[in-house]
Design an enzyme around this catalytic site. Structure first.
Site, PDB file in Angstrom:
ATOM      1  N   SER A  23       0.775  -1.232  -0.187  1.00 10.24           N
ATOM      2  CA  SER A  23       0.000   0.007   0.075  1.00 10.24           C
ATOM      3  C   SER A  23       1.037   1.068   0.142  1.00 10.24           C
ATOM      4  O   SER A  23       0.383   2.482  -0.069  1.00 10.24           O
ATOM      5  CB  SER A  23      -1.017  -0.060   1.387  1.00 10.24           C
ATOM      6  OG  SER A  23      -0.313  -0.266   2.497  1.00 10.24           O
ATOM      7  N   ASN A 110      -2.065  -2.848  13.034  1.00 11.69           N
ATOM      8  CA  ASN A 110      -3.450  -2.807  12.957  1.00 11.69           C
ATOM      9  C   ASN A 110      -4.072  -1.548  13.764  1.00 11.69           C
ATOM     10  O   ASN A 110      -4.884  -0.826  13.178  1.00 11.69           O
ATOM     11  CB  ASN A 110      -4.196  -4.042  13.587  1.00 11.69           C
ATOM     12  CG  ASN A 110      -3.932  -5.405  12.661  1.00 11.69           C
ATOM     13  OD1 ASN A 110      -3.216  -5.353  11.568  1.00 11.69           O
ATOM     14  ND2 ASN A 110      -4.358  -6.512  13.236  1.00 11.69           N
ATOM     15  N   HIS A 156     -40.330  22.840 -10.369  1.00  4.62           N
ATOM     16  CA  HIS A 156     -40.541  22.003 -11.566  1.00  4.62           C
ATOM     17  C   HIS A 156     -39.649  22.597 -12.714  1.00  4.62           C
ATOM     18  O   HIS A 156     -40.048  22.686 -13.965  1.00  4.62           O
ATOM     19  CB  HIS A 156     -41.926  21.574 -11.916  1.00  4.62           C
ATOM     20  CG  HIS A 156     -42.872  21.303 -10.851  1.00  4.62           C
ATOM     21  ND1 HIS A 156     -42.851  19.947 -10.807  1.00  4.62           N
ATOM     22  CD2 HIS A 156     -43.375  21.857  -9.882  1.00  4.62           C
ATOM     23  CE1 HIS A 156     -43.858  19.516  -9.580  1.00  4.62           C
ATOM     24  NE2 HIS A 156     -44.009  20.960  -9.077  1.00  4.62           N
ATOM     25  N   SER A 277     -14.218  27.792 -26.357  1.00  2.00           N
ATOM     26  CA  SER A 277     -14.250  26.527 -27.299  1.00  2.00           C
ATOM     27  C   SER A 277     -13.196  26.505 -28.265  1.00  2.00           C
ATOM     28  O   SER A 277     -12.833  27.596 -28.792  1.00  2.00           O
ATOM     29  CB  SER A 277     -15.619  26.404 -28.121  1.00  2.00           C
ATOM     30  OG  SER A 277     -15.550  25.709 -29.190  1.00  2.00           O
ATOM     31  N   LYS A 283     -18.054  31.085 -27.602  1.00  2.00           N
ATOM     32  CA  LYS A 283     -18.406  30.304 -26.242  1.00  2.00           C
ATOM     33  C   LYS A 283     -17.599  30.682 -24.965  1.00  2.00           C
ATOM     34  O   LYS A 283     -16.439  31.054 -25.079  1.00  2.00           O
ATOM     35  CB  LYS A 283     -18.125  28.872 -26.631  1.00  2.00           C
ATOM     36  CG  LYS A 283     -19.025  28.298 -27.584  1.00  2.00           C
ATOM     37  CD  LYS A 283     -20.549  27.729 -27.170  1.00  2.00           C
ATOM     38  CE  LYS A 283     -20.511  26.904 -25.913  1.00  2.00           C
ATOM     39  NZ  LYS A 283     -20.440  25.568 -26.621  1.00  2.00           N
ATOM     40  N   GLU A 290     -19.298  22.467 -14.297  1.00  2.05           N
ATOM     41  CA  GLU A 290     -19.659  21.076 -14.876  1.00  2.05           C
ATOM     42  C   GLU A 290     -18.752  20.039 -14.306  1.00  2.05           C
ATOM     43  O   GLU A 290     -19.210  19.009 -13.725  1.00  2.05           O
ATOM     44  CB  GLU A 290     -19.528  21.050 -16.205  1.00  2.05           C
ATOM     45  CG  GLU A 290     -20.394  22.112 -17.054  1.00  2.05           C
ATOM     46  CD  GLU A 290     -19.826  22.499 -18.728  1.00  2.05           C
ATOM     47  OE1 GLU A 290     -19.808  21.299 -19.331  1.00  2.05           O
ATOM     48  OE2 GLU A 290     -19.577  23.619 -18.991  1.00  2.05           O
ATOM     49  N   TYR A 317      -9.160  -7.052  12.450  1.00  2.00           N
ATOM     50  CA  TYR A 317      -8.495  -6.631  11.123  1.00  2.00           C
ATOM     51  C   TYR A 317      -8.537  -7.748   9.846  1.00  2.00           C
ATOM     52  O   TYR A 317      -8.311  -9.044  10.180  1.00  2.00           O
ATOM     53  CB  TYR A 317      -6.996  -6.171  11.285  1.00  2.00           C
ATOM     54  CG  TYR A 317      -6.453  -5.436  10.076  1.00  2.00           C
ATOM     55  CD1 TYR A 317      -6.660  -4.264   9.669  1.00  2.00           C
ATOM     56  CD2 TYR A 317      -5.791  -6.672   9.119  1.00  2.00           C
ATOM     57  CE1 TYR A 317      -6.096  -3.737   8.475  1.00  2.00           C
ATOM     58  CE2 TYR A 317      -5.092  -5.911   7.937  1.00  2.00           C
ATOM     59  CZ  TYR A 317      -5.266  -4.646   7.587  1.00  2.00           C
ATOM     60  OH  TYR A 317      -4.690  -4.020   6.712  1.00  2.00           O
TER      61      TYR A 317
HETATM   62  N1  ARG Z   1      -1.267  -1.554   5.070  1.00  2.00           N
HETATM   63  C1  ARG Z   1      -1.919  -1.965   6.132  1.00  2.00           C
HETATM   64  C2  ARG Z   1      -3.373  -1.356   5.835  1.00  2.00           C
HETATM   65  O1  ARG Z   1      -3.378  -0.300   5.157  1.00  2.00           O
HETATM   66  C3  ARG Z   1      -1.498  -1.847   7.299  1.00  2.00           C
HETATM   67  C4  ARG Z   1      -2.028  -2.877   8.348  1.00  2.00           C
HETATM   68  C5  ARG Z   1      -1.601  -4.109   8.059  1.00  2.00           C
HETATM   69  N2  ARG Z   1      -1.743  -5.214   8.939  1.00  2.00           N
HETATM   70  C6  ARG Z   1      -1.746  -6.566   8.765  1.00  2.00           C
HETATM   71  N3  ARG Z   1      -2.106  -7.182   9.752  1.00  2.00           N
HETATM   72  N4  ARG Z   1      -1.279  -7.041   7.736  1.00  2.00           N
HETATM   73  O2  ARG Z   1      -4.334  -1.679   6.386  1.00  2.00           O
END
Ligand code: ARG
Length: 459
Positions: A23, A110, A156, A277, A283, A290, A317
């Site tokens: 991540s 976690n 309306h 435009s 325009k 938008e 988790y």
């Molecule tokens: N990158 C993980 C997340 O965003 C962090 C927590 C990871 N925990 C685990 N038990 N693998 O959730």
């Protein structure tokens, strides 16, 4: 990069799985929160005697340096790390050696990730709320500028009754005020610290969760360790709140697009917020409005993403929860970007007061006032309504406005009509007679403006 969790397994996984699992590419923006949380954690470990004072000091100083190096660019996030938590810990160990490995005592990724997201969410809420209030202020200033500008109100999308442009703008100001207050409510509810829940069950170390929560400016601690690491309610709640901000922005956007069209010509957006435009020289396109309208879809999508991630997810988790970040970041970035454009766009918007008034004079929008006139003279409203309906139908046939019909003609419909009817149906008078609380009369608009300004001062 070797994994934090190398031990039972050797820490290497399939290349595609490694990229899929990581991540870091998106949670690297949590580096401030991660390090701030780690500094608080080190302080707590030291205060409780879980690590020595000297070790605590080493960790805090090193983490502080890492934070400023990351801010300045002297230290770069290594994207081969699995996530921001792994990166910070590995960089710390590289910097201070073995003592760095003590930081993760009595916590887990976690509770750490739950903490980081709450710290990020708090900051995001404060920033967005500030911008929403600036938008409210801009709308209120505009409403004051045009508090006497008569236009047609619509139901309306048909011309309905005369209102002022100020009254219409204030409707949005009140919506955005509610959005700001919803964000405040959500912030208060999320402001409990999850750290110390460890993986899910708490810890055997003599930690002080309250101390750590206090260092991080939380109002309290999450009471249940499993809930602490499993809860993403606050992400859903904020995404819902941000979705409503976008709902309001997109309704306003739709009106700006309509009002700036050749057909309406009610407003002119500043050149700074319109585009041309590439082929049609005449325009002036309201692209910003938008886009804000269009971007509403992605924020709704972010909300649905998060709700769906959590649906049916067992405690505690699960890696699914890593999916909380991109949708939340996207919604925060989108709302911020929309507000950044919207505030100056509203401040620089100009109304075409003459066009608004002449459109208001054309649509028989004083018909209700004519019916009210007859009611005041004793005719039951339902009968007055029917009679005025006939008058309007005949007037449309003769291409006359209600003000143009001579009194002699009116008398053919009812002898309750008198010369004073013209004053009652004059468009400006129609507006200023609507003095009921919250109504469109100029005095009422002024009252609303002072209510909003008082709230803005107090928020
Ligand atoms: N990158 C993980 C997340 O965003 C962090 C927590 C990871 N925990 C685990 N038990 N693998 O959730």
């Amino acid at each position: 990069m070797s994994k934090l969790w190398a031990g039972r397994a050797d820490g290497t996984i399939n290349e595609a799985a490694e990229a899929f699992n990581a991540s870091i590419t998106f949670d690297k923006r949590l580096f401030r929160e991660d390090i701030t949380g780690s500094i608080a954690h080190a302080s707590m470990l030291g205060k409780q005697g879980i690590i020595s004072k000297e070790e605590t000091n080493t960790l805090i100083v090193a983490l502080g340096e890492m934070l400023s190096d990351l801010e300045s660019g002297a230290l770069a996030v290594d994207e081969s790390a699995e996530d921001i938590h792994s990166f910070v810990e590995e960089a710390l160990v590289k910097k201070v050696g073995a003592v760095g490995k003590k930081l993760h005592t009595a916590r887990s990724r976690n509770d750490q990730v739950a903490l980081d997201m709450k710290l990020f969410a708090r900051k995001a809420v404060d920033e967005i709320k500030g911008k929403i209030l600036s938008l409210v202020a801009a709308l209120t200033d505009k409403a004051e500028e045009y508090k006497g500008a008569v236009m047609s109100g619509y139901t309306h999308l048909q011309r309905a009754q005369p209102i002022t442009f100020g009254q219409h703008l204030l409707a949005y100001a009140f919506m955005f005020l509610r959005d700001a207050s919803r964000l405040s409510d959500a912030r208060a509810r999320l402001n409990t610290s999850p750290i110390g829940a460890a993986a899910l069950a708490g810890t055997t170390y003599p930690t002080d969760r309250f101390y750590e929560a206090e260092l991080l400016a939380f109002d309290g601690v999450a009471e249940n360790s499993i809930d602490a690491v499993s809860d993403r309610d606050h992400v859903v709640e904020l995404l819902a709140d941000l979705s409503l901000v976008m709902t309001h922005l997109s309704r306003l956007s739709e009106e700006l697009v309509l009002w700036s069209s050749f057909e309406f010509k009610y407003i002119e957006l500043s050149d700074d917020f319109t585009t041309g435009s590439s082929i049609m020289p005449q325009k002036k396109n309201p692209d910003m409005a938008e886009l804000a309208r269009g971007k509403t879809g992605r924020v709704y999508g972010d909300l649905i993403t998060m709700l769906t991630v959590l649906k049916g997810l067992p405690l505690a988790y699960n890696k699914d929860m890593q999916e909380d970040k991109e949708c939340f970041f996207d919604a925060v970035d989108t709302v911020n970007a929309c507000l950044d454009v919207y505030i100056p766009m509203i401040s620089s918007m100009k109304a075409n007061v003459e066009n608004m008034l002449s459109a208001a004079k054309e649509g028989y929008i004083n018909a209700t006032d004519l019916a009210d006139y007859l009611t005041k003279k004793g005719l039951p409203f339902r009968e007055a309504y029917k009679l005025v309906g006939e008058i309007v139908r005949d007037a449309i046939g003769k291409k006359l406005s209600l003000e143009d019909i001579p009194l002699a003609e009116y008398r053919k419909y009812s002898d309750l009509f008198d010369e004073d009817l013209y004053e009652d149906i004059a468009i400006v008078n129609c507006v200023n007679k609507r003095t009921s609380y919250g109504g469109t009369a100029v005095a009422s608009v002024e009252k609303q403006i002072s209510i909003i300004r008082e709230k803005l001062g107090g928020v």
